[in-house]
Design a protein around this motif. Structure first.
Motif, mmCIF file in Angstrom:
data_model
loop_
_atom_site.group_PDB
_atom_site.id
_atom_site.type_symbol
_atom_site.label_atom_id
_atom_site.label_comp_id
_atom_site.label_asym_id
_atom_site.label_seq_id
_atom_site.Cartn_x
_atom_site.Cartn_y
_atom_site.Cartn_z
ATOM 1 N N THR A 148 0.778 -1.304 0.067
ATOM 2 C CA THR A 148 0.282 -0.137 -0.001
ATOM 3 C C THR A 148 0.802 1.449 -0.119
ATOM 4 O O THR A 148 0.299 2.505 0.117
ATOM 5 N N SER B 39 -1.587 -10.187 -0.412
ATOM 6 C CA SER B 39 -2.482 -8.913 -0.247
ATOM 7 C C SER B 39 -3.823 -9.359 0.274
ATOM 8 O O SER B 39 -4.799 -9.698 -0.305
ATOM 9 N N ARG C 239 -8.761 -1.308 -3.245
ATOM 10 C CA ARG C 239 -7.422 -1.417 -3.581
ATOM 11 C C ARG C 239 -6.961 -0.641 -4.967
ATOM 12 O O ARG C 239 -5.816 -0.198 -5.236
ATOM 13 N N ASN D 30 -6.248 0.265 2.991
ATOM 14 C CA ASN D 30 -5.762 -0.789 2.192
ATOM 15 C C ASN D 30 -5.713 -0.469 0.556
ATOM 16 O O ASN D 30 -5.411 -1.594 0.122
ATOM 17 N N GLU E 21 -4.149 0.424 -2.871
ATOM 18 C CA GLU E 21 -2.780 0.119 -3.400
ATOM 19 C C GLU E 21 -2.751 0.684 -4.646
ATOM 20 O O GLU E 21 -1.551 0.618 -5.155
ATOM 21 N N LYS F 229 -4.071 4.847 -1.031
ATOM 22 C CA LYS F 229 -4.027 4.679 0.424
ATOM 23 C C LYS F 229 -4.355 6.041 1.189
ATOM 24 O O LYS F 229 -3.606 6.827 0.847
#
Length: 423
Positions: free
Chosen positions: A21, A327, A94, A104, A106, A98
């Protein structure tokens, strides 16, 4: 400063941890790989050997893989188009960066684009991404489309929605009634069909998160280009692979499930293919066309179905080591429940071996038919273990002599009758 001294310095200052992240970690990793690429008199094999030494920083281990990949990419002499396909379900967090409100995040799509650009720049390889919304209720498609519309490499990304692939009433998706009937497999098939339409020479399947650094593209292309291998499978269990698990998702009963899986799928496991679910696989366009002529499943078990189809067609298959960092926080197998995933894997495997007419342990397939019907069936045994498997190493599972289908069936019946208790 000599190359050896420079190398020692780079190892010394490499990070021990890697946060998927953290964008600065992504940046620093590529900077380290670029610095290592400048050390022309340090061979790729030397870098790999150094990366395998005890206590070598994780960042250096990852960078060594990237350097080997990049060096190979620059040797490719013929133009090649590579499509990278992945499914999106519940990727709304994701996909984004972040933040305090999105811990979380990414920035996964932007990260993949950067990784592919890094791997392919100045080479004969051109890349295309095919993210496919698998009926995501959180608008992964819209988020990805917005990201692509603002990116200078947007023409290299074709964001798809599985629902658009269900308009046709024939072809590989004809038996899929709606996106709700797909659990990843349908979306991957649709993405691969689009890649084939756009005449990709090779199609790679990966995950939507950042677990597989796509800077490793050269590692999976090498067998395909150099030896005309039609199917290349990443193997996280290889001695030269890098595998970082963030958490243990299973109880001790996972050994029982793996024993069942390996007996039914013995044609796969007996060929040295021990990591069927790794999200880093390459298929040639010809291989993929044959595999997708009649897909058996549209769920998480599609990996084994495709491997079985490849075997049925007697395609050349190789496995390769690569780096994988789990992940886990928003993984579908965690969000939907790990036993939901295993229910699909086991029942889908049975369906695939039967449909492909692959030799398998019919007794164990029957055990799955009779005893593995619901998530609850698996939840009953995930924290239990038959005595026969208690001292068995994972590598030995799948052998009938260890625990026969008849013995396992009896034990499962005893568990359901409440006659077996946790130790």
């Amino acid at each position: 400063m000599s190359s050896t001294s420079r190398l020692e310095t780079l190892i010394k200052h490499a990070n021990q941890h890697f946060d998927l992240t953290n964008s600065s970690h992504q940046d620093h990793l590529l900077s380290l790989a670029d610095a290592l690429l400048e050390l022309n008199d340090i061979s790729s094999s030397q870098l790999i050997q150094l990366s395998l030494q005890p206590n070598t920083p994780l960042e250096f281990q990852l960078a060594a893989k990237l350097v080997c990949s990049r060096r190979y990419m620059l040797t490719i002499s013929q133009p090649i188009n590579v499509g990278v396909v992945y499914a999106m379900w519940g990727e709304h967090n994701r996909l984004c960066q972040k933040t305090d409100h999105n811990p979380n995040g990414e920035d996964s799509l932007n990260t993949k684009i950067r990784q592919l650009n890094w791997a392919c720049q100045g080479s004969m390889v051109d890349w295309f991404l095919y993210p496919v919304d698998d009926g995501c209720p959180y608008k992964s498609y819209d988020i990805a489309q917005d990201i692509v519309s603002k990116h200078e490499e947007g023409s290299h990304v074709n964001v798809l929605h599985l629902r658009d692939g269900l308009i046709e009433h024939n072809g590989p998706l004809a038996n899929l009634r709606s996106p709700d009937d797909s659990s990843k497999g349908g979306a991957i098939i649709f993405g691969c069909l689009k890649a084939l339409e756009q005449e990709m020479d090779a199609i790679i399947y990966t995950d939507a998160d950042n677990s597989v650094h796509l800077g490793q593209l050269g590692l999976i292309l090498e067998p395909f280009i150099e030896r005309n291998v039609q199917v290349v499978l990443g193997n996280r269990k290889h001695s030269q692979s890098i595998l970082v698990k963030q958490e243990e998702r299973w109880g001790i009963g996972i050994k029982t499930l793996r024993h069942m899986q390996r007996m039914v799928g013995r044609e796969i496991f007996s060929k040295g293919i021990h990591d069927t679910q790794a999200a880093f696989k390459l298929f040639s366009r010809n291989a993929l066309a044959m595999i997708l002529a009649a897909p058996t499943v549209f769920d998480f078990s599609f990996d084994t179905d495709w491997i079985l189809a490849s075997m049925k067609e007697q395609l050349v298959i190789e496995t390769i080591p690569f780096a994988f960092i789990d992940s886990a926080a928003e993984s579908a197998s965690v969000v939907q429940g790990p036993m939901s995933t295993w229910l699909i894997l086991l029942t889908g495997l049975v369906k695939a071996v039967r449909a492909r007419e692959i030799e398998h342990d019919t007794g164990m397939a029957k055990v799955i038919d009779e005893h593995v019907k619901t998530v609850k069936d698996l939840e009953l045994i995930i924290d239990l273990l038959p005595p026969e498997l208690n001292e068995v190493p994972d590598s030995a599972l799948g052998k009938k002599a260890l625990m026969s289908p008849e013995s396992l069936s009896l034990w499962l019946a005893q568990v359901k009758a409440g006659q077996v208790r946790m130790q």
